[in-house]
Design an enzyme around this catalytic site. Structure first.
Site, PDB file in Angstrom:
ATOM      1  N   HIS A  12      -6.050 -20.112  -8.176  1.00  9.19           N
ATOM      2  CA  HIS A  12      -7.306 -19.480  -7.741  1.00  9.19           C
ATOM      3  C   HIS A  12      -8.421 -20.525  -7.653  1.00  9.19           C
ATOM      4  CE1 HIS A  12     -10.388 -16.175  -7.760  1.00  9.19           C
ATOM      5  NE2 HIS A  12     -11.104 -17.113  -8.358  1.00  9.19           N
ATOM      6  N   GLU A  13      -8.506 -21.380  -8.658  1.00  8.40           N
ATOM      7  CA  GLU A  13      -9.568 -22.396  -8.675  1.00  8.40           C
ATOM      8  C   GLU A  13      -9.333 -23.482  -7.629  1.00  8.40           C
ATOM      9  OE1 GLU A  13     -12.444 -22.171 -10.314  1.00  8.40           O
ATOM     10  OE2 GLU A  13     -11.666 -20.185 -10.758  1.00  8.40           O
ATOM     11  N   HIS A  50     -10.579 -22.284  -4.331  1.00  8.79           N
ATOM     12  CA  HIS A  50     -12.023 -22.458  -4.146  1.00  8.79           C
ATOM     13  C   HIS A  50     -12.329 -23.854  -3.599  1.00  8.79           C
ATOM     14  CE1 HIS A  50     -13.757 -18.781  -5.589  1.00  8.79           C
ATOM     15  NE2 HIS A  50     -13.247 -18.877  -6.805  1.00  8.79           N
ATOM     16  N   GLU A 100     -14.524 -15.005  -3.596  1.00  8.29           N
ATOM     17  CA  GLU A 100     -13.579 -14.634  -4.651  1.00  8.29           C
ATOM     18  C   GLU A 100     -12.318 -14.015  -4.060  1.00  8.29           C
ATOM     19  OE1 GLU A 100     -13.520 -14.885  -8.111  1.00  8.29           O
ATOM     20  OE2 GLU A 100     -15.105 -16.342  -7.726  1.00  8.29           O
TER      21      GLU A 100
END
Length: 281
Positions: A146-147, A150, A210
């Site tokens: 997930h990071e 980003h 997100e």
């Protein structure tokens, strides 16, 4: 003469902003199974943001070293780096240039349920995810993926570009842009640049950012051979830990039922990638 200089200086700044705006609408990643292809407004130069972020990351490492909280547990460090490296191998699917980033993975002893990946591939994972959440490897892969997503989508650069315009005005943005192309515009560029790292940490990701990180992160983990269903159990654990107060990782967008539902819906789409990775096909 002074008025003429100021006019030329203002014209230079306006031109820099205008040219950046014209070239600033793009999508940072290639289309894939997750279907993320939103056009983004990216006014600040990528190199400028990467430099700011690297400086901030270095400062964070130095502070953690002083507190003796950086990479204090070798077993946890090795585990996080092993998982992260498997994810990093897959980033070329989304953007080939990311395979050349100077990736770095570290662990900080911190009870917060948190992790981040700064622009350019600087990853930090807090031990709270392992000590308090008891996250499995698949669940850690969901967090780190997930990071990384980003960073691949350059959400930090996108937020910073918006903030320079909204909070500091076009002149501050123009100062940074002009500075990056070699123009001399005084102290304004230095003042604006010095705030870059603060903006990365201070500005929360938006709802759509997100959602994109969830989607790409899930696909990234699946391609690396991590079970996509773990993203659901991860968010469920996060919510259980949160009680009435969301952990830092979810402070802006708690793992709502709709978010978990979206992850459940996407899991079947990326499961063939997971199966292929597990069987070595």
């Amino acid at each position: 003469m002074t008025h003429l200089f100021r006019f030329k200086q203002s014209s230079l700044i306006i031109s820099a902003v205008f040219m950046a705006y014209l070239s600033g609408c793009a999508t940072t990643t290639q289309d894939s199974v997750s279907g993320v292809k939103r056009t983004q407004l990216l006014l600040l130069p990528e190199s400028q943001v990467t430099t700011m972020s690297t400086q901030a990351y270095t400062q964070t490492l130095q502070e953690a070293e002083k507190k003796k909280t950086l990479n204090a547990n070798k077993t946890q460090l090795d585990r996080v780096r092993k998982i992260s490296n498997r994810l990093i191998v897959q980033v070329g699917v989304f953007r080939p240039d990311a395979t050349q980033w100077k990736w770095e993975v570290n662990v900080e002893h911190n009870d917060e349920l948190n992790a981040y990946c700064m622009p350019g591939g600087k990853i930090m994972v807090y031990t709270g995810l392992m000590d308090k959440l008891k996250a499995t490897d698949d669940e850690l892969a969901a967090v780190i993926g997930h990071e990384i997503a980003h960073a691949l989508r350059e959400h930090g650069r996108e937020r910073m570009s918006q903030a320079y315009v909204q909070q500091f005005g076009l002149q501050a943005l123009g100062a940074v842009l002009s500075s990056s192309t070699g123009a001399v515009v005084g102290n304004a560029s230095m003042q604006a640049a010095s705030m870059g790292s603060q903006l990365f940490f201070a500005l929360p990701n938006g709802r759509e950012q997100e959602r994109e990180a969830d989607k790409i992160g899930l696909e990234l983990a699946a391609r690396a051979g991590y079970n996509p269903d773990a993203a659901v159990t991860l968010w469920q654990k996060m919510e259980a830990q949160a009680g009435s107060t969301p952990p830092e990782f979810l402070s802006t967008h708690p793992a709502s039922s709709s978010r978990i539902a979206e992850l459940r819906a996407l899991a079947p789409k990326v499961r063939p990638l997971y199966n292929a990775a597990k069987t070595g096909k």
